[in-house]
Scaffold this active site. Structure first.
Site, PDB file in Angstrom:
ATOM      1  N   GLU B  31       0.911  -1.316  -0.053  1.00 42.80           N
ATOM      2  CA  GLU B  31       0.144  -0.192   0.006  1.00 42.80           C
ATOM      3  C   GLU B  31       0.743   1.163   0.180  1.00 42.80           C
ATOM      4  O   GLU B  31       1.888   1.436   0.926  1.00 42.80           O
ATOM      5  CB  GLU B  31      -0.875  -0.051   1.351  1.00 42.80           C
ATOM      6  CG  GLU B  31      -1.912  -1.208   1.131  1.00 42.80           C
ATOM      7  CD  GLU B  31      -2.457  -1.552   2.724  1.00 42.80           C
ATOM      8  OE1 GLU B  31      -1.977  -0.708   3.408  1.00 42.80           O
ATOM      9  OE2 GLU B  31      -2.966  -2.548   2.684  1.00 42.80           O
ATOM     10  N   ALA B  61      -5.483  -4.186   1.133  1.00 48.98           N
ATOM     11  CA  ALA B  61      -5.892  -5.498   1.545  1.00 48.98           C
ATOM     12  C   ALA B  61      -4.771  -6.358   1.752  1.00 48.98           C
ATOM     13  O   ALA B  61      -4.300  -6.658   0.785  1.00 48.98           O
ATOM     14  CB  ALA B  61      -6.886  -5.961   0.676  1.00 48.98           C
ATOM     15  N   GLU B  62      -4.607  -6.490   2.915  1.00 47.90           N
ATOM     16  CA  GLU B  62      -3.215  -7.214   3.321  1.00 47.90           C
ATOM     17  C   GLU B  62      -3.371  -8.627   3.015  1.00 47.90           C
ATOM     18  O   GLU B  62      -2.218  -9.226   2.440  1.00 47.90           O
ATOM     19  CB  GLU B  62      -2.911  -6.954   4.925  1.00 47.90           C
ATOM     20  CG  GLU B  62      -2.118  -5.616   5.151  1.00 47.90           C
ATOM     21  CD  GLU B  62      -3.548  -4.777   5.383  1.00 47.90           C
ATOM     22  OE1 GLU B  62      -4.663  -4.964   5.280  1.00 47.90           O
ATOM     23  OE2 GLU B  62      -3.238  -3.429   5.338  1.00 47.90           O
ATOM     24  N   PHE B  85       2.280  -1.441   8.458  1.00 47.78           N
ATOM     25  CA  PHE B  85       2.760  -1.213   9.936  1.00 47.78           C
ATOM     26  C   PHE B  85       2.304  -2.560  10.695  1.00 47.78           C
ATOM     27  O   PHE B  85       1.420  -3.269  10.184  1.00 47.78           O
ATOM     28  CB  PHE B  85       1.698  -0.144  10.647  1.00 47.78           C
ATOM     29  CG  PHE B  85       2.183   1.389  10.379  1.00 47.78           C
ATOM     30  CD1 PHE B  85       3.277   1.805  11.366  1.00 47.78           C
ATOM     31  CD2 PHE B  85       1.611   2.203   9.490  1.00 47.78           C
ATOM     32  CE1 PHE B  85       3.677   3.076  11.202  1.00 47.78           C
ATOM     33  CE2 PHE B  85       2.019   3.409   9.006  1.00 47.78           C
ATOM     34  CZ  PHE B  85       2.844   3.928  10.078  1.00 47.78           C
ATOM     35  N   ASP B  86       3.000  -2.768  11.525  1.00 45.08           N
ATOM     36  CA  ASP B  86       3.310  -4.052  12.511  1.00 45.08           C
ATOM     37  C   ASP B  86       1.475  -4.486  12.609  1.00 45.08           C
ATOM     38  O   ASP B  86       0.932  -5.543  12.577  1.00 45.08           O
ATOM     39  CB  ASP B  86       3.777  -3.990  13.597  1.00 45.08           C
ATOM     40  CG  ASP B  86       3.733  -2.539  14.231  1.00 45.08           C
ATOM     41  OD1 ASP B  86       2.607  -2.118  14.591  1.00 45.08           O
ATOM     42  OD2 ASP B  86       4.723  -1.922  14.161  1.00 45.08           O
ATOM     43  N   GLY B  87       0.866  -3.349  13.217  1.00 48.80           N
ATOM     44  CA  GLY B  87      -0.341  -3.692  13.661  1.00 48.80           C
ATOM     45  C   GLY B  87      -1.534  -3.990  12.347  1.00 48.80           C
ATOM     46  O   GLY B  87      -2.663  -4.370  12.754  1.00 48.80           O
ATOM     47  N   PHE B  88      -0.939  -3.820  11.136  1.00 48.21           N
ATOM     48  CA  PHE B  88      -1.868  -4.227  10.142  1.00 48.21           C
ATOM     49  C   PHE B  88      -1.559  -5.665   9.389  1.00 48.21           C
ATOM     50  O   PHE B  88      -2.063  -5.751   8.460  1.00 48.21           O
ATOM     51  CB  PHE B  88      -1.944  -3.027   9.217  1.00 48.21           C
ATOM     52  CG  PHE B  88      -2.037  -1.682   9.807  1.00 48.21           C
ATOM     53  CD1 PHE B  88      -3.284  -1.435  10.753  1.00 48.21           C
ATOM     54  CD2 PHE B  88      -1.716  -0.355   9.419  1.00 48.21           C
ATOM     55  CE1 PHE B  88      -3.520  -0.344  11.522  1.00 48.21           C
ATOM     56  CE2 PHE B  88      -1.811   0.602  10.164  1.00 48.21           C
ATOM     57  CZ  PHE B  88      -2.680   0.826  11.110  1.00 48.21           C
ATOM     58  N   TYR B  90      -2.292  -8.402  10.482  1.00 53.46           N
ATOM     59  CA  TYR B  90      -3.383  -9.424  10.995  1.00 53.46           C
ATOM     60  C   TYR B  90      -4.300  -9.717   9.640  1.00 53.46           C
ATOM     61  O   TYR B  90      -4.591 -11.004   9.713  1.00 53.46           O
ATOM     62  CB  TYR B  90      -3.935  -9.111  12.121  1.00 53.46           C
ATOM     63  CG  TYR B  90      -2.780  -8.854  13.323  1.00 53.46           C
ATOM     64  CD1 TYR B  90      -1.952 -10.095  13.599  1.00 53.46           C
ATOM     65  CD2 TYR B  90      -2.610  -7.701  13.929  1.00 53.46           C
ATOM     66  CE1 TYR B  90      -1.061  -9.709  14.713  1.00 53.46           C
ATOM     67  CE2 TYR B  90      -1.624  -7.561  14.752  1.00 53.46           C
ATOM     68  CZ  TYR B  90      -0.832  -8.488  15.289  1.00 53.46           C
ATOM     69  OH  TYR B  90       0.101  -8.435  16.199  1.00 53.46           O
ATOM     70  N   PRO B  91      -4.913  -9.005   9.023  1.00 55.32           N
ATOM     71  CA  PRO B  91      -5.639  -9.400   8.063  1.00 55.32           C
ATOM     72  C   PRO B  91      -4.990 -10.483   7.028  1.00 55.32           C
ATOM     73  O   PRO B  91      -5.766 -11.305   6.609  1.00 55.32           O
ATOM     74  CB  PRO B  91      -5.940  -8.101   7.249  1.00 55.32           C
ATOM     75  CG  PRO B  91      -5.791  -6.982   8.118  1.00 55.32           C
ATOM     76  CD  PRO B  91      -4.778  -7.561   9.043  1.00 55.32           C
ATOM     77  N   HIS B 131       0.174   1.300  15.622  1.00 54.33           N
ATOM     78  CA  HIS B 131       1.663   1.545  14.715  1.00 54.33           C
ATOM     79  C   HIS B 131       2.757   1.248  15.522  1.00 54.33           C
ATOM     80  O   HIS B 131       3.949   1.778  15.186  1.00 54.33           O
ATOM     81  CB  HIS B 131       1.357   3.021  14.558  1.00 54.33           C
ATOM     82  CG  HIS B 131       0.148   3.400  13.463  1.00 54.33           C
ATOM     83  ND1 HIS B 131      -1.176   3.253  13.829  1.00 54.33           N
ATOM     84  CD2 HIS B 131       0.396   3.579  12.228  1.00 54.33           C
ATOM     85  CE1 HIS B 131      -1.666   3.728  12.809  1.00 54.33           C
ATOM     86  NE2 HIS B 131      -0.948   3.857  11.801  1.00 54.33           N
TER      87      HIS B 131
END
Ligand SMILES: Cc1ncc(C[n+]2csc(CCOP(=O)(O)OP(=O)(O)O)c2C)c(N)n1
Ligand SMILES: [Mg+2]
Lengths: 396, 332
Positions: B31, B61-62, B85-88, B90-91, B131
């Site tokens: 992205e 869309a990861e 980012f790390d927090g994203f 999970y998808p 983040h």
């Protein structure tokens, strides 16, 4: 970018919804009006003239029209103040809603208090309408909380930063409303970029399968950080609803009247057992994605200039003036009120206390005591005290 | 000729450029990696120079990013992905753990997944939720993935080359708070150290064994080096093992160090419970039991969601917390 048609109707909706209608419905059973519109739904032109639409109309009193104007001005003012406070180092970050005031105020004012809202991270205008203090929003971006408001107090959920996740929560909440036989509805906000996430497609599908009272409200502000909408979809977004079996409407997102009219219809449709609706509010992100972003790297300022001509506040002001609903003095009063709000927030942010770190870290991890958390909290406190002692000794 | 000083993020940028130049099958996907050059500008200029076929702005869309990379890899490409980012991540967790990691094994070795996933991780930048996280344990726990994290400019560049060349999927974790940290990089001479080898820093005088071995990776290497420097001023000798690789871990190097020092402290930003520190501590106990003067200690994040920015300094291990744990170890 031009838009062609504004509404796609899902076929056979009435029959399908039959027998599943909940009591207490107020909207016409037939759902939304029958005429197919060829245009983006617009009730107020960029020049501030009223426009007719075959399917949607709204009759706001002069007082309501002034209220909508006031809302938009206040929201724009505090949003701008937040950007300034970020520049001054008082906030870590801010996601500006500039340009999206009508989409947010129009949709939020269409809701009833018992409706429930699931926002993204940019819905400061909706938060305003749900009586969440902007100072609390700013606290989140200052880094003193992950939200800080009680979602149940205003039926306004916490901001969700993980793109798309909240759309599923909204559907679940709506499923609960339906099970309870209540006649409230839910609004799930999301962005054009979010429409690419699997969660959002799953939300559409669950809502359709369970005929849930939820309005998916997309603010298509043309950009997902640096990516234009062509990177997210190749058919107009509102048309996607048809494939899931519910209506989709594209509304002029900079027209507060049209947004309120369409959202009211959509909420009534949902509330009265008609199932979900997708509203695509066609608008523009006038500012940077957030205060850390530099849009000059990926988009032309000419595009922004074009959208400036469609400003949501200017067009309502033109209407109020033309129709003699408000005069110069009244506009000045609103501006003064906005300045006062900005001052209160400025002072409030600057004097905002930092919460005690150990409570920020360890409180509320679980509802009940948890041995590991308790142990770590105790260790943290011991360490913090030893540091404080050492500092005191050093100071002596 | 080629030694330059540059920030870690520029070294990654140079490393990506080299990977794109050397192998026409490589491509960047993620992205905002294209025209914008990434939210941290790590991919700055690459879109302009390699074009949109090689530097691909994806839909938001990861799961899509990783899932399609698997297909591209099956077709002979060598995708280098960015998770913003790390927090994203999970998808994409499902695609990474159930598909990417297992494909080689499921196909009895007939299929290879030369996919590199770049991901900025860790805290310390005053950001909002999601983040600042350190999710490496989830991935280290997953067989089939290699997990690495550079801590300086040279490693950032060269470990990226090794990761991209690997025919296994590699999670390449970028210490985002160190993006601006400058370091020397020689782009002409590939260091002999392998992707999964640890590096030992002994920032004190003399050849005597260290008093204690600090073990870290990624962003905490600098914190540990700072702690070692502070300790050296007080006459205490702390060595720092930069693991560089989290899966696999170079336990031989760790063992050699701890056998000599008799004391070990593992430091990472991730919450201590169920994380890499526990694995390292257990292995040290197994391998160095008779050399240990003290139990292996751990310093890391707490068992709590990463806190709002105003509390992150208290949440993250800093020099003080490292030295306090050193004192506890030395007291045994
Ligand atoms: C799952 C996930 N991936 C990536 C991000 C990083 N990110 C934050 S906002 C954003 C773009 C969102 O665009 P859109 O949905 O159009 O909403 P807008 O910001 O325009 O309001 C991205 C990629 C995120 N927050 N969550
Ligand atoms: Mg957008």
């Amino acid at each position: 970018m031009t838009t062609k048609s504004s509404s796609v109707r899902a076929g056979g909706k009435g029959a399908r919804g039959g027998g599943r209608r909940r009591t207490g419905s107020t909207a016409p059973a037939s759902g939304r009006p029958a005429t197919e519109a060829a245009e983006l739904v617009q009730l107020l032109t960029p020049e501030g003239e009223r426009a007719e639409h075959p399917d949607y109309s709204i009759d706001l009193t002069p007082e309501q029209l002034r209220d909508r104007y006031r809302d938009m001005v206040m929201v724009r003012r505090f949003d701008g103040e937040a950007v300034t406070l970020q520049r001054q180092g008082e906030l870590g970050l801010w996601a500006s809603l500039l340009g999206q005031e009508a989409a947010q105020i129009g949709s939020a004012r269409a809701m009833r208090p018992d409706d429930y809202v699931f926002p993204t991270y940019r819905e400061h205008g909706v938060a305003w309408c749900r009586d969440v203090d902007p100072l609390t929003l700013m606290g989140m971006f200052r880094g003193v909380s992950h939200g800080g408001w009680d979602p149940n107090e205003n039926n306004f959920h916490l901001y969700t930063i993980v793109i798309g996740s909240q759309t599923l929560h909204a559907v679940g909440y709506a499923m609960g409303i339906a099970k309870d036989g209540a006649d409230a509805a839910v609004t799930a906000y999301f962005g054009d970029g979010a429409s690419s996430q699997g969660d959002v497609s799953e939300a559409f599908n669950f809502a359709s399968v369970y005929n849930s009272p939820v309005v998916f409200f997309c603010q298509n502000n043309q950009w997902a950080i640096s990516e234009p909408t062509e990177r997210q979809f190749r058919v107009p977004l509102y048309q996607r609803a048809a494939g899931f079996g519910f209506p989709g409407v594209r509304v002029d997102g900079n027209d507060v009247l049209a947004v309120e009219a369409v959202t009211r219809w959509a909420l009534d449709h949902a509330r009265s057992g008609g199932g979900p609706v997708l509203v695509e509010a066609y608008t523009y992100r006038m500012g940077a994605h957030t205060t850390t972003d530099d849009p000059s790297r990926y988009r032309l300022s000419a595009e922004q200039e074009q959208w400036k001509l469609k400003d949501p506040i200017a067009r309502l002001k033109a209407l109020l003036t033309r129709e003699g609903i408000a005069d110069h003095d009244w506009f000045e009063t609103v501006d003064a009120e906005a300045e006062q709000l900005a001052k209160r927030l400025r002072d409030g942010v600057r004097s905002m206390p930092n919460p005690e770190p150990s409570s920020l870290i360890f409180d509320n991890v679980y509802t009940e005591p948890h041995a590991l958390v308790d142990e770590e909290r105790a260790a943290y406190r011991r360490f913090a005290e030893s540091l404080a002692d050492a500092e005191q000794e050093g100071g002596r | 000729m080629a030694t330059e000083t540059m920030p870690l993020m520029k070294a990654i940028n140079a490393g990506l450029r080299k990977a794109l130049e050397e192998d026409p099958k490589t491509l960047l996907m993620g992205e905002d990696v294209g025209r914008l050059g990434g939210v941290f500008r790590v991919t700055d200029g690459l879109y302009k120079d390699f074009g949109e076929e090689r530097v691909v702005d994806t839909p938001l869309a990861e799961s899509g990013i990783v899932g399609t990379a698997i297909g591209l890899a099956l077709r002979g490409y060598r995708p280098i992905l960015e998770i913003q980012f790390d927090g994203f991540v999970y998808p994409a967790f499902d695609q990474i753990t159930t598909q990417l990691a297992k494909m080689h094994a499921r196909a009895l070795g007939k299929l290879r997944m030369p996919v590199t996933i770049r991901m900025p991780y860790g805290g310390g930048i005053g950001s909002v939720e999601h983040h600042s996280e350190s999710p490496e344990a989830y991935f280290a726990h997953t067989a089939g993935l290699r997990v690495v994290s550079p801590s300086d400019s040279s490693d950032a560049y060269w470990m990226l080359q090794q990761a991209v060349r690997s025919d296994d999927p590699v999670l390449y974790l970028e210490p985002k708070r160190r993006y601006w940290q400058k370091g020397a990089l020689d782009t002409a001479a590939e260091p002999s150290i392998g992707l999964h080898q640890a590096r030992v820093h002994r920032p004190f005088e003399g050849d005597a064994p260290a008093d204690l071995t600090l073990i870290a990776y990624g962003p905490m290497v600098k914190t540990c080096l700072d702690a070692a420097a502070a300790a050296a001023a007080e006459g205490r000798r702390l060595e720092v093992v930069d693991l560089r690789s989290i899966s696999p871990i170079d336990f031989d190097t760790v063992q050699a160090c701890v056998e000599a020092s008799g004391r070990a402290l593992v430091v990472h930003e991730a919450p201590v419970f169920g994380a890499i520190g526990g694995e390292v501590a257990a292995r040290i106990t197994e391998r160095c039991f008779y050399s240990l003067e003290a139990p292996v200690l751990r310093v890391g994040g707490y068992h709590a969601p990463y806190p709002p920015a105003k509390a992150e300094e208290e949440y993250l291990p800093g020099v003080d917390r490292v030295l306090e744990a050193v004192d506890r170890s030395m007291a045994y």
